[in-house]
Design an enzyme around this catalytic site. Structure first.
Site, mmCIF file in Angstrom:
data_model
loop_
_atom_site.group_PDB
_atom_site.id
_atom_site.type_symbol
_atom_site.label_atom_id
_atom_site.label_comp_id
_atom_site.label_asym_id
_atom_site.label_seq_id
_atom_site.Cartn_x
_atom_site.Cartn_y
_atom_site.Cartn_z
ATOM 1 N N GLU A 145 0.859 -1.200 0.000
ATOM 2 C CA GLU A 145 0.000 0.000 0.000
ATOM 3 C C GLU A 145 0.886 1.237 0.000
ATOM 4 O O GLU A 145 2.115 1.134 0.091
ATOM 5 C CB GLU A 145 -0.921 -0.010 1.222
ATOM 6 C CG GLU A 145 -0.176 -0.007 2.539
ATOM 7 C CD GLU A 145 -1.079 0.012 3.761
ATOM 8 O OE1 GLU A 145 -2.226 0.472 3.652
ATOM 9 O OE2 GLU A 145 -0.606 -0.408 4.836
ATOM 10 N N LEU A 197 -3.272 -1.442 6.006
ATOM 11 C CA LEU A 197 -4.407 -0.859 6.713
ATOM 12 C C LEU A 197 -5.616 -1.004 5.794
ATOM 13 O O LEU A 197 -5.568 -0.575 4.632
ATOM 14 C CB LEU A 197 -4.167 0.619 7.021
ATOM 15 C CG LEU A 197 -5.322 1.223 7.805
ATOM 16 C CD1 LEU A 197 -5.277 0.773 9.262
ATOM 17 C CD2 LEU A 197 -5.334 2.730 7.718
HETATM 18 C C1 LIG Z 1 -1.065 3.191 5.615
HETATM 19 C C2 LIG Z 1 -2.422 3.609 5.181
HETATM 20 N N1 LIG Z 1 -3.099 2.837 4.317
HETATM 21 C C3 LIG Z 1 -4.323 3.166 3.883
HETATM 22 C C4 LIG Z 1 -4.934 4.336 4.307
HETATM 23 C C5 LIG Z 1 -6.309 4.684 3.796
HETATM 24 O O1 LIG Z 1 -7.266 4.537 4.811
HETATM 25 P P1 LIG Z 1 -8.651 5.336 4.763
HETATM 26 O O2 LIG Z 1 -9.247 5.054 3.433
HETATM 27 O O3 LIG Z 1 -9.426 4.757 5.867
HETATM 28 O O4 LIG Z 1 -8.313 6.777 4.925
HETATM 29 C C6 LIG Z 1 -4.276 5.167 5.221
HETATM 30 C C7 LIG Z 1 -4.912 6.386 5.710
HETATM 31 O O5 LIG Z 1 -4.398 7.101 6.522
HETATM 32 C C8 LIG Z 1 -2.994 4.786 5.671
HETATM 33 O O6 LIG Z 1 -2.317 5.541 6.555
#
Ligand SMILES: Cc1ncc(COP(=O)(O)O)c(C=O)c1O
Length: 294
Positions: free
Chosen positions: A181, A206
């Site tokens: 990611e 995440l």
């Molecule tokens: C490491 C990481 N992956 C993915 C995301 C995307 O998460 P979200 O769609 O809940 O903002 C984030 C958001 O801060 C992140 O820090």
């Protein structure tokens, strides 16, 4: 106008908001956070963000700092006091203040910080018209990336490298060559066969709230998708690429390292998904009472 933060039961200007130097968040990164977007006076996907906040607390065995209704009231009050209509709210909970010791304290009251800032959606949508560039870096993180902890040093190092190279984001590559990611977003490609692909939810990423929403929207738009691993090589050959997060929405990627993605312009999948996401935000988000366009 001074920005107002909520810190451990008190609303105060940011410049007067203090945390104790023995807060475990400060000393050990022993805490978690959430970021929720506010678009046109509406919190986007507040419920799944709060569900994930509760999950992160539970994974780290941090006790519940407040009831959920109380937290929601405070979030709204912070937005009102800061006159925010388009922006983000940041919520952080740490294990609390205790004499410095690696083991958990017997008794500690979690510390809660909530503040907000303006972030006009217009600018983001402008950027999405041309798309962005990502670079790649080794994934140097721990094995519980599914917890939204405030321990973000490898992510900061990656993002800094991106900034130094004029890129928007850095995609992290694991030891097997798979794209996990971004440093603060989920990564997507569209294969030459027209399949939307993102890394499966596991302890290696995440699980973005925006990611899950985009998958649901892809399904309702009739776009084929797969949650599976993809390599950097596959990403270089992709027809399209994208990053997603609460603050990037569905942002088209037009270059990965030195490789142009597709024809170097945002593609159809990204455009359809961004449009669907904007429509979803408009139609499904509930307005926060008392907020006015500033
Ligand atoms: C490491 C990481 N992956 C993915 C995301 C995307 O998460 P979200 O769609 O809940 O903002 C984030 C958001 O801060 C992140 O820090």
């Amino acid at each position: 106008m001074a920005r107002i933060a909520f810190v451990n039961g008190r609303y105060a200007p940011l410049s007067e908001s203090m945390v104790n130097i023995e807060d475990r968040g400060y000393q050990f990164s022993d805490g978690i956070y959430e970021v929720i977007a506010l678009v046109d006076g509406c919190l986007v996907d507040e419920t799944p963000h709060l569900d994930r906040l509760w999950r992160s607390l539970s994974e780290l065995k941090i006790s519940e700092p407040l009831s959920r209704p109380a937290l929601k009231l405070i979030i709204r009050e912070v937005l009102r006091r800061n006159y925010i209509y388009d922006g983000i709210v940041y919520i952080q909970v740490t294990r609390g203040v205790a004499p410095r010791d690696h083991a958990f304290p017997q008794e500690a009251k979690p510390s809660v910080v909530i503040y907000a800032k303006r972030k006009p959606l217009k600018k983001l949508l402008q950027k999405a018209k041309t798309g962005v560039h990502v670079i790649t870096v080794p994934d140097q993180r721990w094995q519980r990336c599914d917890i939204k902890t405030i321990s973000l040093l490898p992510n900061c190092l990656g993002k800094q490298q991106a900034v130094e190279q004029g890129a928007y984001e850095a995609w992290q590559i694991d030891q097997q060559g798979y794209v996990t990611e971004g440093t603060s977003s989920n990564a997507w490609i569209v294969t030459a066969q027209g399949v939307l692909v993102t890394c499966p939810a596991s302890q290696n990423i995440l699980r973005g709230i925006t990611r899950d929403r985009i998958l649901a929207l892809a399904q309702s738009c009739g776009l084929g998708y797969e949650e599976r691993l993809f390599t950097l090589e596959e990403a270089y050959q992709a027809r399209e690429a994208m990053v997603s997060s609460a603050t990037s929405l569905a942002m088209p990627v037009i270059k990965i390292d030195d490789h142009m993605v597709g024809n170097g312009h945002p593609g159809d999948f990204a455009s359809v998904l961004l449009e669907a996401y904007c429509l979803y935000m408009k139609e499904k988000s509930v307005p926060v009472p008392g907020l006015r366009r500033s």
